[in-house]
Structure formats: structure tokens, C-alpha cells
Write a protein that holds these residues in place. Structure first.
Motif, PDB file in Angstrom:
ATOM      1  N   UNK A  11      21.379  49.062   4.660  1.00  0.00           N
ATOM      2  CA  UNK A  11      21.629  49.040   6.102  1.00  0.00           C
ATOM      3  C   UNK A  11      22.259  47.741   6.591  1.00  0.00           C
ATOM      4  N   UNK A  12      21.975  46.621   5.916  1.00  0.00           N
ATOM      5  CA  UNK A  12      22.525  45.351   6.379  1.00  0.00           C
ATOM      6  C   UNK A  12      24.047  45.339   6.334  1.00  0.00           C
ATOM      7  N   UNK A 101      26.843  31.024  16.944  1.00  0.00           N
ATOM      8  CA  UNK A 101      25.507  30.852  16.367  1.00  0.00           C
ATOM      9  C   UNK A 101      24.499  31.766  17.064  1.00  0.00           C
ATOM     10  N   UNK A 102      24.616  31.852  18.382  1.00  0.00           N
ATOM     11  CA  UNK A 102      23.696  32.697  19.149  1.00  0.00           C
ATOM     12  C   UNK A 102      23.873  34.176  18.807  1.00  0.00           C
ATOM     13  N   UNK A 103      25.121  34.613  18.692  1.00  0.00           N
ATOM     14  CA  UNK A 103      25.384  36.015  18.375  1.00  0.00           C
ATOM     15  C   UNK A 103      24.910  36.353  16.962  1.00  0.00           C
ATOM     16  N   UNK A 104      25.132  35.457  16.036  1.00  0.00           N
ATOM     17  CA  UNK A 104      24.668  35.669  14.675  1.00  0.00           C
ATOM     18  C   UNK A 104      23.144  35.775  14.641  1.00  0.00           C
ATOM     19  N   UNK A 105      22.476  34.946  15.405  1.00  0.00           N
ATOM     20  CA  UNK A 105      21.017  34.990  15.486  1.00  0.00           C
ATOM     21  C   UNK A 105      20.537  36.333  16.050  1.00  0.00           C
ATOM     22  N   UNK A 106      21.178  36.798  17.105  1.00  0.00           N
ATOM     23  CA  UNK A 106      20.806  38.085  17.703  1.00  0.00           C
ATOM     24  C   UNK A 106      20.993  39.209  16.684  1.00  0.00           C
ATOM     25  N   UNK A 107      22.110  39.191  15.980  1.00  0.00           N
ATOM     26  CA  UNK A 107      22.359  40.235  14.978  1.00  0.00           C
ATOM     27  C   UNK A 107      21.303  40.187  13.875  1.00  0.00           C
ATOM     28  N   UNK A 108      20.940  39.005  13.424  1.00  0.00           N
ATOM     29  CA  UNK A 108      19.917  38.874  12.383  1.00  0.00           C
ATOM     30  C   UNK A 108      18.576  39.405  12.868  1.00  0.00           C
ATOM     31  N   UNK A 109      18.251  39.179  14.140  1.00  0.00           N
ATOM     32  CA  UNK A 109      17.003  39.687  14.698  1.00  0.00           C
ATOM     33  C   UNK A 109      16.999  41.213  14.725  1.00  0.00           C
ATOM     34  N   UNK A 111      18.634  43.241  12.723  1.00  0.00           N
ATOM     35  CA  UNK A 111      18.480  43.699  11.337  1.00  0.00           C
ATOM     36  C   UNK A 111      17.028  43.554  10.895  1.00  0.00           C
ATOM     37  N   UNK A 112      16.376  42.443  11.246  1.00  0.00           N
ATOM     38  CA  UNK A 112      14.974  42.226  10.871  1.00  0.00           C
ATOM     39  C   UNK A 112      14.063  43.277  11.492  1.00  0.00           C
ATOM     40  N   UNK A 113      14.312  43.595  12.748  1.00  0.00           N
ATOM     41  CA  UNK A 113      13.491  44.612  13.431  1.00  0.00           C
ATOM     42  C   UNK A 113      13.692  45.971  12.777  1.00  0.00           C
ATOM     43  N   UNK A 114      14.937  46.331  12.490  1.00  0.00           N
ATOM     44  CA  UNK A 114      15.196  47.624  11.863  1.00  0.00           C
ATOM     45  C   UNK A 114      14.603  47.691  10.458  1.00  0.00           C
ATOM     46  N   UNK A 115      14.672  46.586   9.730  1.00  0.00           N
ATOM     47  CA  UNK A 115      14.078  46.535   8.390  1.00  0.00           C
ATOM     48  C   UNK A 115      12.569  46.752   8.484  1.00  0.00           C
ATOM     49  N   UNK A 116      11.931  46.124   9.470  1.00  0.00           N
ATOM     50  CA  UNK A 116      10.498  46.284   9.679  1.00  0.00           C
ATOM     51  C   UNK A 116      10.163  47.725  10.003  1.00  0.00           C
ATOM     52  N   UNK A 117      10.969  48.371  10.839  1.00  0.00           N
ATOM     53  CA  UNK A 117      10.753  49.780  11.200  1.00  0.00           C
ATOM     54  C   UNK A 117      10.884  50.678   9.970  1.00  0.00           C
ATOM     55  N   UNK A 118      11.871  50.411   9.129  1.00  0.00           N
ATOM     56  CA  UNK A 118      12.061  51.200   7.912  1.00  0.00           C
ATOM     57  C   UNK A 118      10.893  50.992   6.953  1.00  0.00           C
ATOM     58  N   UNK A 119      10.442  49.756   6.803  1.00  0.00           N
ATOM     59  CA  UNK A 119       9.339  49.457   5.901  1.00  0.00           C
ATOM     60  C   UNK A 119       8.046  50.143   6.331  1.00  0.00           C
ATOM     61  N   UNK A 120       7.814  50.271   7.632  1.00  0.00           N
ATOM     62  CA  UNK A 120       6.578  50.876   8.111  1.00  0.00           C
ATOM     63  C   UNK A 120       6.621  52.406   8.063  1.00  0.00           C
TER      64      UNK A 120
END
Length: 122
Positions: A11-12, A101-109, A111-120
Motif C-alpha cells: 500500500x505504501x 517537510x510538512x506535506x511529507x509528514x502528513x503523508x507519512x501519518x 500511511x501509518x494510520x492505514x497500516x494500523x487499520x490493516x494490522x488490526x
């Protein structure tokens, strides 16, 4: 008919557009306001074949790629391609490079949230 969830092997690679297509490449970032008075950012990069755009809005990130035609697309016309955004006036370009930098941070967040949703749900 039955519907099944779409499963992305990596997904990333589908979600990290800003990292993959924008960083290190000449692109523009714009800000604007919707008729509902919500602020948004539009990132646009043009290749020989496509315009790639990310809409950073209160409701989340949306990504789109549009074929390059003989006519140059304005930021406002690209916003209209997302369909559900009503822009008050033409978005204005953000000149500060720090926004990347801010946009990259938002995108990383995201992806992290979606990864957490997939893992659960797995």
C-alpha cells in the motif's frame, strides 16, 4: 453481487505519492479555500505523460493523475477534476520550500494510520 475488499500488496507504493513523485522534482504547491471556508493544499507535478495531483483537505488526501493535453491545466481546473471540491477562487502558489517537510509528514501519518487499520483487521 458480492463485493470484496481491495487488497494492496504494497500500500505504501500507492499512497506515498508525495514522496515518490514530488520530492526532488520541480512541482508546485498551492493553497486555497472552498465555498464552505475550508482550507486545502493542492500539489501538482507534471511529467511528459501525466499531471499528478494531491489534494490535501480536511477530509483527507486524494490523489489523481490526468493525461497531459495540448492545453495547460490551471490549478483551479485540476481542483475541479477531484469532483467534490468547490473552490472560491484560483488557488495561490506557496513559495516557501519548508511546506514540503510538512506535506511529507502528513503523508507519512496517513500511511501509518492505514497500516494500523490493516494490522488490526488482519
Amino acid at each position: 453481487s458480492t463485493h470484496s475488499a481491495i487488497h494492496l500488496e504494497n500500500p505504501e507504493s500507492h499512497l506515498r505519492w508525495y514522496f515518490k513523485y514530488f520530492l526532488g522534482t520541480a512541482h508546485q504547491n498551492y493553497y486555497g479555500k472552498t465555498v464552505e471556508k475550508n482550507m486545502f493544499i493542492l500539489s501538482v507535478v507534471k511529467s511528459e505523460e501525466y499531471y499528478r495531483a494531491i489534494l490535501w483537505a480536511k477530509t483527507g488526501l486524494q490523489r489523481i493523475h490526468l493525461p497531459v493535453s495540448h492545453k495547460t491545466r490551471s490549478p483551479h481546473s485540476i481542483c475541479q477534476e477531484f469532483g467534490d471540491i468547490n473552490v472560491v477562487r484560483a488557488p495561490r502558489e506557496i513559495k516557501e520550500a519548508d511546506i514540503q517537510k510538512d506535506l511529507l509528514y502528513i503523508e507519512e501519518q496517513e500511511v501509518s494510520i492505514l497500516r494500523l487499520c490493516v494490522d488490526t483487521t488482519a
